[in-house]
Design an enzyme around this catalytic site. Structure first.
Site, PDB file in Angstrom:
ATOM      1  NE  ARG A 105      -3.858  -0.408  13.711  1.00 51.23           N
ATOM      2  CZ  ARG A 105      -4.313   0.567  12.940  1.00 51.23           C
ATOM      3  NH1 ARG A 105      -4.813   1.660  13.478  1.00 51.23           N
ATOM      4  NH2 ARG A 105      -4.258   0.474  11.623  1.00 51.23           N
ATOM      5  CB  THR A 107      -2.626  -7.903  13.467  1.00 49.06           C
ATOM      6  OG1 THR A 107      -3.021  -7.632  14.804  1.00 49.06           O
ATOM      7  CG2 THR A 107      -3.406  -7.004  12.514  1.00 49.06           C
ATOM      8  CB  SER A 153      -8.918  -4.175  12.314  1.00 52.37           C
ATOM      9  OG  SER A 153      -8.777  -5.489  11.800  1.00 52.37           O
ATOM     10  CB  SER A 209      -8.374  -1.895   2.963  1.00 51.11           C
ATOM     11  OG  SER A 209      -9.317  -2.261   3.916  1.00 51.11           O
ATOM     12  CG  HIS A 210      -9.218   0.869   6.318  1.00 52.38           C
ATOM     13  ND1 HIS A 210      -8.544  -0.293   6.048  1.00 52.38           N
ATOM     14  CD2 HIS A 210      -8.439   1.580   7.148  1.00 52.38           C
ATOM     15  CE1 HIS A 210      -7.403  -0.294   6.714  1.00 52.38           C
ATOM     16  NE2 HIS A 210      -7.307   0.817   7.392  1.00 52.38           N
ATOM     17  CE  LYS A 259     -10.596  -6.968   7.229  1.00 56.38           C
ATOM     18  NZ  LYS A 259      -9.212  -7.096   6.764  1.00 56.38           N
ATOM     19  CE  LYS A 291      -5.892  -9.128   0.043  1.00 56.93           C
ATOM     20  NZ  LYS A 291      -6.543  -9.155   1.323  1.00 56.93           N
ATOM     21  CG  ASP A 329     -11.142  -4.132   0.772  1.00 56.11           C
ATOM     22  OD1 ASP A 329     -11.542  -3.519   1.775  1.00 56.11           O
ATOM     23  OD2 ASP A 329     -10.308  -5.058   0.837  1.00 56.11           O
ATOM     24  CG  ASP A 334     -11.759  -6.439   3.757  1.00 57.33           C
ATOM     25  OD1 ASP A 334     -12.044  -5.256   4.043  1.00 57.33           O
ATOM     26  OD2 ASP A 334     -10.601  -6.822   3.535  1.00 57.33           O
ATOM     27  NE  ARG A 335     -10.441  -2.726   7.776  1.00 57.07           N
ATOM     28  CZ  ARG A 335      -9.584  -2.134   8.588  1.00 57.07           C
ATOM     29  NH1 ARG A 335     -10.004  -1.216   9.441  1.00 57.07           N
ATOM     30  NH2 ARG A 335      -8.306  -2.444   8.563  1.00 57.07           N
ATOM     31  NE  ARG A 368      -3.864  -2.122   2.135  1.00 52.85           N
ATOM     32  CZ  ARG A 368      -4.688  -2.495   3.093  1.00 52.85           C
ATOM     33  NH1 ARG A 368      -4.847  -1.741   4.165  1.00 52.85           N
ATOM     34  NH2 ARG A 368      -5.375  -3.606   2.990  1.00 52.85           N
TER      35      ARG A 368
HETATM   36  C1  G16 Z   1      -5.853  -5.382   7.092  1.00 54.44           C
HETATM   37  C2  G16 Z   1      -5.753  -6.856   7.332  1.00 54.44           C
HETATM   38  C3  G16 Z   1      -6.392  -7.183   8.653  1.00 54.44           C
HETATM   39  C4  G16 Z   1      -5.795  -6.343   9.755  1.00 54.44           C
HETATM   40  C5  G16 Z   1      -5.916  -4.880   9.407  1.00 54.44           C
HETATM   41  C6  G16 Z   1      -5.277  -3.926  10.408  1.00 54.44           C
HETATM   42  O1  G16 Z   1      -7.194  -5.043   6.949  1.00 54.44           O
HETATM   43  O2  G16 Z   1      -6.391  -7.567   6.309  1.00 54.44           O
HETATM   44  O3  G16 Z   1      -6.224  -8.540   8.878  1.00 54.44           O
HETATM   45  O4  G16 Z   1      -6.436  -6.589  10.966  1.00 54.44           O
HETATM   46  O5  G16 Z   1      -5.307  -4.662   8.168  1.00 54.44           O
HETATM   47  O6  G16 Z   1      -3.939  -3.961  10.270  1.00 54.44           O
HETATM   48  P1  G16 Z   1      -2.995  -2.891  10.962  1.00 54.44           P
HETATM   49  O7  G16 Z   1      -3.395  -2.856  12.416  1.00 54.44           O
HETATM   50  O8  G16 Z   1      -1.645  -3.472  10.736  1.00 54.44           O
HETATM   51  O9  G16 Z   1      -3.219  -1.551  10.316  1.00 54.44           O
HETATM   52  P2  G16 Z   1      -7.698  -4.283   5.651  1.00 54.44           P
HETATM   53  O10 G16 Z   1      -9.185  -4.151   5.853  1.00 54.44           O
HETATM   54  O11 G16 Z   1      -6.943  -2.984   5.675  1.00 54.44           O
HETATM   55  O12 G16 Z   1      -7.296  -5.187   4.524  1.00 54.44           O
END
Ligand code: G16
Length: 542
Positions: free
Chosen positions: A495, A343, A364, A112-113, A375, A125, A278, A280-281, A21
């Site tokens: 975090r 994680t 998360s 993602s977010h 997810k 990815k 995307d 998944d959350r 990313r």
């Molecule tokens: C990604 C991973 C998740 C993870 C999250 C937070 O989510 O797929 O398994 O829990 O990042 O990661 P970090 O705490 O390292 O920022 P996503 O939704 O961004 O793909």
């Protein structure tokens, strides 16, 4: 015609928690996408003539990147390339397509977010044949390859029309543009009792789903409004926009605050939900009942047997280490195993493949099951709806009864975003150095029972992952966890995860930050957060 193009390595093409990313302008550099994608292909074996799935969350640069991936995939020998129409595939839908079409793997374009647009974020990815994110041994090999790459193979072909369903040729390969929603909607229909959920909506149940101008819009409209009969207007912000309408597509209490306010208002809807960039959350808020992601995992696991897809019961539960231990109590009562992983969804893949667990979740805002290997935001929403319909109870009542039966894990995450990387690393280093001296120390009523740097041994493939976050454990079952995010694109994000277990139902109605106040203050002091980051307050509290 296949072209072989000379290139030189880029610094820092290191996949994080979930793929590579970076800011969009970084990806727009000449050869940048090509180098990374060729490095992925260079680490794979035996894929000649097989199928590759390609899709993304529709963010800015999605279409351009997809054309590049198609050319490289065809030139490298894939036989068939499946692409979602418009370049769209939600992450869970991509996982499903990989599985049902028996593809070799998939490339998902998403950050993602994270925000999108010309100055926003982009990501790439790689997912393996089980439909899940590539395990660490693969991402590490890809990173190593990016540092030595000298050439990539591509085609000099024209762009594929991504908006027209059907097959076209690209070199020796076939590109098939598929409907992004069909397979996924069919899968949901097999897992849940659609008649029962239809009945719930027909009875006047009111819901708002915010697709946050991101990828879930087409899925949510098809499933909730067309198949389940939710009234038109149930799904908000349903058109995927390259910049997510200028919003941050992160379904949390900051960026989806309006949903929280709506659910807490007099005469608000019975159920509010959202998904991220995307898809998944998830965010789940009942009328006057916000459900934390950690609690959602526990409550879904405890009630999953009510849905047809899980009627036989669940084999086990997995959660990431910082996720609250609410699910542990459910697993204990059900007599099934609970796995604590680092994680990152990639750590659940082996457990799911081996049949050791059925349901997984992370703090998360991610929950999912063995139906795919990612997810799945909409899945969580549909399972909640099916449970509400089966129990004929509100989310608030289900939550209250769950806490009464299992106790309540008060839980919050404090994020210190975009702090100096050096300071953040120094903070983690000093915590690590001080770990041995922490056991037995008392702070008011709190006594430290132990502290460690979390390491995971995968019971399926025997691999080890060290330095996955600092855990400080207290005698009363409370925890403070520290780790640095692996998904940010600028500076570092610290975090801090804070948790307290409260068995007494009379004390279940407290406001979360108040219930955790002493632990929060101690968490800041123990890590000397202000000293190392210059920040007194977190940027985001969830
Ligand atoms: C990604 C991973 C998740 C993870 C999250 C937070 O989510 O797929 O398994 O829990 O990042 O990661 P970090 O705490 O390292 O920022 P996503 O939704 O961004 O793909």
């Amino acid at each position: 015609m296949i072209l072989t193009i000379a290139t030189t390595p880029f610094e820092g093409q290191k996949p994080g928690t979930s793929g590579l990313r970076k800011r969009v302008p970084v990806f727009q550099q000449r050869h940048y996408v090509e180098n990374f994608v060729q490095s992925i292909f260079d680490c794979l074996e035996g894929f000649a003539g097989t199928t590759l799935v390609v899709g993304g969350d529709g963010r800015f640069f999605n279409r351009e990147a997809i054309q590049t991936v198609i050319r490289l995939a065809a030139a490298n020998g894939f036989g068939r390339i499946l692409v979602g129409r418009g370049g769209i595939l939600s992450t869970p839908a991509a996982s499903n397509v990989i599985r049902v079409r028996k593809a070799y793997g998939g490339i998902i374009l998403s950050a993602s977010h994270n925000p999108g647009g010309p100055d926003g974020d982009f990501g790439i990815k790689y997912n393996v044949g089980n439909g899940g994110p590539a395990p660490e041994k693969v991402t590490e090999a890809v990173f190593a390859r990016t540092r030595t790459i000298t050439e990539y193979r591509t085609l000099d072909s024209a762009d594929v029309d991504l908006d027209r369903l059907g097959e076209v040729g690209a070199g020796a390969a076939i590109v098939e543009v598929i409907d992004p929603v069909d397979d996924y909607a069919g899968l949901m229909q097999r897992l849940f009792d659609f008649d029962r959920i239809r009945g719930l909506f027909a009875s006047g149940f009111r819901m708002k789903f915010d697709a946050m101008s991101a990828v879930t819009g087409p899925y949510a409209r098809q499933i909730l409004e067309r198949m389940l009969g939710a009234p038109h207007g149930t799904v908000m912000n349903f058109t995927p926009e390259p910049d997510f309408g200028g919003h941050h597509p992160d379904p949390n209490l900051v960026h989806a605050r309006h949903l929280y306010d709506l659910a807490m208002s007099i005469d608000g809807p019975d159920f509010c939900a959202a998904s991220d960039g995307d898809g998944d959350r998830n965010l789940i808020i009942g009328n006057h009942a916000f459900v934390t992601p950690s609690d959602s995992l526990a409550m879904l696991a405890a009630n999953a047997h009510l849905a047809p897809g899980y009627a036989k019961g669940i084999a086990g539960i997995a959660r990431s280490m910082p996720t609250s231990r609410a699910a542990d109590r459910v697993a204990e009562k059900m007599g099934i195993s609970l796995y604590e992983t680092p994680t990152g969804w990639k750590f659940f893949g082996n457990l799911l493949d081996a049949g050791l667990v059925t349901i997984c979740g992370e703090e998360s805002a991610g929950t999912g099951s063995d139906h795919v290997r990612e997810k799945d935001g909409l899945w969580a929403v549909l399972l909640w709806l099916d449970i509400v319909a089966a129990r004929r109870q509100s989310v608030a009542a289900i939550q209250r009864e769950h806490w009464a039966a299992y106790g309540r894990n008060y839980y919050s995450r404090h994020d210190f975003e975009e702090v100096e990387t050096d300071g953040a690393n120094a903070l983690m280093a000093q915590l690590r150095e001080g770990l041995v001296g922490l056991k037995g120390k008392r702070f008011g009523a709190l006594e430290i029972a132990g502290a460690d740097d979390f390491a995971y041994h995968d019971p399926v493939d025997g691999s080890d992952s060290a330095h996955q976050g600092i855990r400080v454990l207290f005698e009363d079952g409370s925890r403070i966890v520290y780790r640095l995010s692996g998904t940010g694109t600028s500076g570092a994000t610290l975090r801090v995860y804070i948790e307290r277990f409260e068995p007494d139902a009379a004390a279940h109605g407290l406001e979360t930050q108040a219930a955790l106040a002493d632990l929060i203050a101690l968490g800041h002091a123990l890590a000397r957060i202000e000293h190392f980051t210059g920040r007194r307050e977190p940027s985001v509290i969830t």
